[in-house]
Design a protein around this motif. Structure first.
Motif, PDB file in Angstrom:
ATOM      1  N   SER A  21      35.986  47.937  41.483  1.00  0.00           N
ATOM      2  CA  SER A  21      36.500  47.278  40.285  1.00  0.00           C
ATOM      3  C   SER A  21      36.760  45.797  40.514  1.00  0.00           C
ATOM      4  N   CYS A  25      44.148  46.166  38.938  1.00  0.00           N
ATOM      5  CA  CYS A  25      42.934  46.044  38.145  1.00  0.00           C
ATOM      6  C   CYS A  25      43.193  46.770  36.827  1.00  0.00           C
ATOM      7  N   VAL A  37      41.228  48.286  33.584  1.00  0.00           N
ATOM      8  CA  VAL A  37      39.962  48.641  32.954  1.00  0.00           C
ATOM      9  C   VAL A  37      40.211  48.737  31.453  1.00  0.00           C
ATOM     10  N   GLU A  83      34.975  47.007  30.963  1.00  0.00           N
ATOM     11  CA  GLU A  83      35.211  45.700  31.586  1.00  0.00           C
ATOM     12  C   GLU A  83      36.519  45.746  32.372  1.00  0.00           C
ATOM     13  N   LEU A 130      39.653  43.618  34.279  1.00  0.00           N
ATOM     14  CA  LEU A 130      40.423  42.393  34.481  1.00  0.00           C
ATOM     15  C   LEU A 130      41.203  42.530  35.778  1.00  0.00           C
TER      16      LEU A 130
END
Length: 204
Positions: free
Chosen positions: A43, A51, A53, A58, A60
Motif C-alpha cells: 500500500s 495507510c 484505502v 486508491e 493515501l
C-alpha cells in the motif's frame, strides 16, 4: 474506508481520533510493519503507517495527508481552519507534535532495534534525539500556557496531534516525567482522555 496500522502508533491514533471526531465509518486493519509478512509495502512503498484505502482502491499515506483529507469529508467537528494564519498555526502544532514523536522513535530504535548489537548503538545519538523531545515538550508547554486548547477555544487538530504525542510518550517512555515539568500539558491530555475518541484509542 480501510485504515491500515497498529494500535501502538501515535500517527495511526491521530487518524483514528479524527475519524471518530468526524463520525466517519471505517475498517481498522492491524499490520506490523516490522513483520516479514507485512502487507504495508503493498500500500505504501515507504513501508510506513498509517495507510488509508479509499473508494476505488486508491491509497493515501502519511498521517498529515490523511487527516487533512478526512476533515473535508464531513462538516461535523471541523478540525483544520480553511485558510490563513489560523490554518498555519494548527498545522505548525501538528508538525511540532509529530516531530517530538519522530525524535522519540529514533531514540527508541537506536536503543532497542534487535538487529543492532549493543556495541553498535550510539548513546550520543539517543541523547541528541531525546533533547529534541524535551525541547519540543518545553515549547508546547510555553505555547499552551493557561489556555484550554492549543490554538483555539475548542478542539482542533492541534490538540489531537499533541494529545496523541503525549499519550505515546507515556506508553513508550514512562521514564520521561514530562507531567512534572509541564503540568498544563498533563491537564490537556487528561481532558482529552475524557473524550471517547481518545479513551477508545489508547495505545497498546
Amino acid at each position: 474506508m480501510k485504515l491500515i496500522g497498529t494500535s501502538a502508533s501515535s500517527y495511526v491514533r491521530k487518524v483514528r481520533v479524527v475519524l471518530a471526531e468526524k463520525k466517519l465509518d471505517y475498517q481498522f486493519v492491524q499490520d506490523d510493519v516490522w513483520a516479514d509478512d507485512s502487507q504495508v509495502p503493498a500500500s505504501n512503498p515507504l513501508g510506513k503507517i498509517p495507510c488509508l484505502v479509499i473508494d476505488g482502491g486508491e491509497v493515501l499515506f502519511d498521517s498529515r495527508v490523511i487527516v487533512e483529507y478526512l476533515d473535508t469529508l464531513s462538516p461535523v467537528g471541523k478540525l483544520i481552519p480553511a485558510k490563513g494564519r489560523e490554518r498555519a498555526v494548527v498545522k505548525t502544532w501538528e508538525a511540532l507534535a509529530d516531530g517530538v514523536v519522530d525524535a522519540a522513535v529514533l531514540a527508541r530504535l537506536e536503543a532497542h532495534w534487535v538487529p543492532r548489537g549493543d556495541g553498535e548503538r550510539s548513546q550520543a545519538w539517543i541523547e541528541r534525539q531525546l533533547r529534541k523531545v524535551h525541547d519540543g515538550l518545553r515549547f508546547m508547554g510555553q505555547r499552551l500556557g493557561d489556555r484550554p486548547y492549543c490554538s483555539s477555544v475548542s478542539l482542533s487538530l492541534s490538540d489531537i496531534a499533541v494529545g496523541c504525542a503525549l499519550g505515546w510518550l507515556e506508553f513508550r517512555f514512562p521514564e520521561i516525567t514530562w507531567r512534572n515539568a509541564h503540568p498544563n500539558l498533563g491537564r490537556l491530555l487528561d481532558k482529552l482522555m475524557q473524550r471517547p475518541s481518545f479513551a477508545e484509542t489508547r495505545p497498546s
